[in-house]
Design a protein around this motif. Structure first.
Motif, mmCIF file in Angstrom:
data_model
loop_
_atom_site.group_PDB
_atom_site.id
_atom_site.type_symbol
_atom_site.label_atom_id
_atom_site.label_comp_id
_atom_site.label_asym_id
_atom_site.label_seq_id
_atom_site.Cartn_x
_atom_site.Cartn_y
_atom_site.Cartn_z
ATOM 1 N N LEU A 101 31.581 -18.739 -44.219
ATOM 2 C CA LEU A 101 31.172 -19.096 -42.867
ATOM 3 C C LEU A 101 32.273 -19.818 -42.097
ATOM 4 O O LEU A 101 32.445 -19.615 -40.901
ATOM 5 N N ASP A 102 33.064 -20.664 -42.795
ATOM 6 C CA ASP A 102 34.176 -21.344 -42.124
ATOM 7 C C ASP A 102 35.193 -20.338 -41.599
ATOM 8 O O ASP A 102 35.716 -20.485 -40.490
ATOM 9 N N ALA A 103 35.498 -19.301 -42.381
ATOM 10 C CA ALA A 103 36.444 -18.275 -41.935
ATOM 11 C C ALA A 103 35.895 -17.522 -40.725
ATOM 12 O O ALA A 103 36.643 -17.199 -39.801
ATOM 13 N N LEU A 104 34.595 -17.265 -40.708
ATOM 14 C CA LEU A 104 33.975 -16.583 -39.568
ATOM 15 C C LEU A 104 34.115 -17.416 -38.302
ATOM 16 O O LEU A 104 34.554 -16.920 -37.267
ATOM 17 N N THR A 105 33.759 -18.707 -38.365
ATOM 18 C CA THR A 105 33.846 -19.528 -37.153
ATOM 19 C C THR A 105 35.297 -19.779 -36.753
ATOM 20 O O THR A 105 35.593 -19.880 -35.562
ATOM 21 N N PRO A 114 31.326 -26.533 -38.502
ATOM 22 C CA PRO A 114 30.500 -26.712 -39.691
ATOM 23 C C PRO A 114 29.043 -26.266 -39.498
ATOM 24 O O PRO A 114 28.123 -27.082 -39.430
ATOM 25 N N VAL A 115 28.831 -24.954 -39.430
ATOM 26 C CA VAL A 115 27.483 -24.416 -39.231
ATOM 27 C C VAL A 115 26.552 -24.862 -40.360
ATOM 28 O O VAL A 115 25.390 -25.182 -40.115
ATOM 29 N N ALA A 116 27.056 -24.918 -41.592
ATOM 30 C CA ALA A 116 26.211 -25.352 -42.716
ATOM 31 C C ALA A 116 25.653 -26.757 -42.465
ATOM 32 O O ALA A 116 24.497 -27.039 -42.789
ATOM 33 N N ALA A 117 26.440 -27.623 -41.852
ATOM 34 C CA ALA A 117 25.991 -28.990 -41.575
ATOM 35 C C ALA A 117 24.996 -29.047 -40.417
ATOM 36 O O ALA A 117 24.210 -29.995 -40.317
ATOM 37 N N LEU A 118 24.994 -28.031 -39.551
ATOM 38 C CA LEU A 118 24.100 -28.041 -38.392
ATOM 39 C C LEU A 118 22.630 -28.130 -38.781
ATOM 40 O O LEU A 118 21.828 -28.703 -38.051
ATOM 41 N N PHE A 119 22.264 -27.555 -39.928
ATOM 42 C CA PHE A 119 20.863 -27.617 -40.345
ATOM 43 C C PHE A 119 20.395 -29.068 -40.435
ATOM 44 O O PHE A 119 19.281 -29.390 -40.035
ATOM 45 N N ASP A 120 21.240 -29.940 -40.957
ATOM 46 C CA ASP A 120 20.888 -31.352 -41.054
ATOM 47 C C ASP A 120 21.151 -32.086 -39.746
ATOM 48 O O ASP A 120 20.334 -32.900 -39.315
#
Length: 177
Positions: A101-105, A114-120
């Motif tokens: 996901l980091d490579a995509l963004t 940090p899309v993974a962190a967005l959930f929190d």
């Protein structure tokens, strides 16, 4: 990075011409968050700032999930999906694969977001997978200042160029996992 942000803005503007087909929510989704999001990249003396806004739906979780962006006119213009070892970005005219996901963004915006962190972060809490420091209005994590004001969030990347992400949750899932 500015070229990528301009490309995203242009893609959103052209959304009336082409769009992705809508798909149902994943049956195995851990969560669903939806609302409006905007990303602004600050300018400097040599470059004008850029940015764009869209509605979003965020399904799943940091390990596996999907993010859909919809134009102000209601057209689905981008879908990012991820699982361990791969991430995919679909637009009306293209589909690209990335290692994560980091490579995509990084490809889309010029920097990893940090899309993974967005959930929190969207639920006003630090992401448990990384250390954080409390601040007067929220916390800092992963080089970003997070200022949650449920149902809204302002996340500002502290490194130059400054990137500001604003999100407002909407709907029945507002503020809940």
């Amino acid at each position: 990075m500015r070229a990528a942000a301009a490309l995203l803005t242009f893609a959103l503007a052209l959304a009336g011409c082409a769009q992705l087909p809508k798909t149902p929510a994943p049956a195995t989704a851990e969560s669903r968050l939806s609302g409006r999001i905007s990303v602004t990249i600050a300018g400097d003396v040599h470059n004008r700032g850029t940015g764009g806004a869209a509605s979003f739906e965020l399904f799943g979780g940091p390990q596996a999930g999907r993010l859909e962006l919809t134009s102000p006119l209601g057209s689905l213009v981008a879908r990012a999906s991820w699982q361990p070892g791969q991430a995919t970005l679909q637009t009306p005219n293209d589909e690209r694969r990335f290692d994560n996901l980091d490579a995509l963004t990084r490809e889309l915006l010029g920097e990893p977001v940090p899309v993974a962190a967005l959930f929190d972060w969207l639920q006003a809490r630090p992401w448990p997978a990384a250390p954080h420091e409390k601040t007067a209005n929220g916390f800092e994590q992963l080089g970003w200042r997070i200022e949650p004001r449920l149902p809204s969030l302002v996340a500002t990347r502290l490194a130059a160029p400054v990137v500001t992400l604003r999100a407002k949750l909407e709907g029945p899932d507002e503020g809940t996992p």
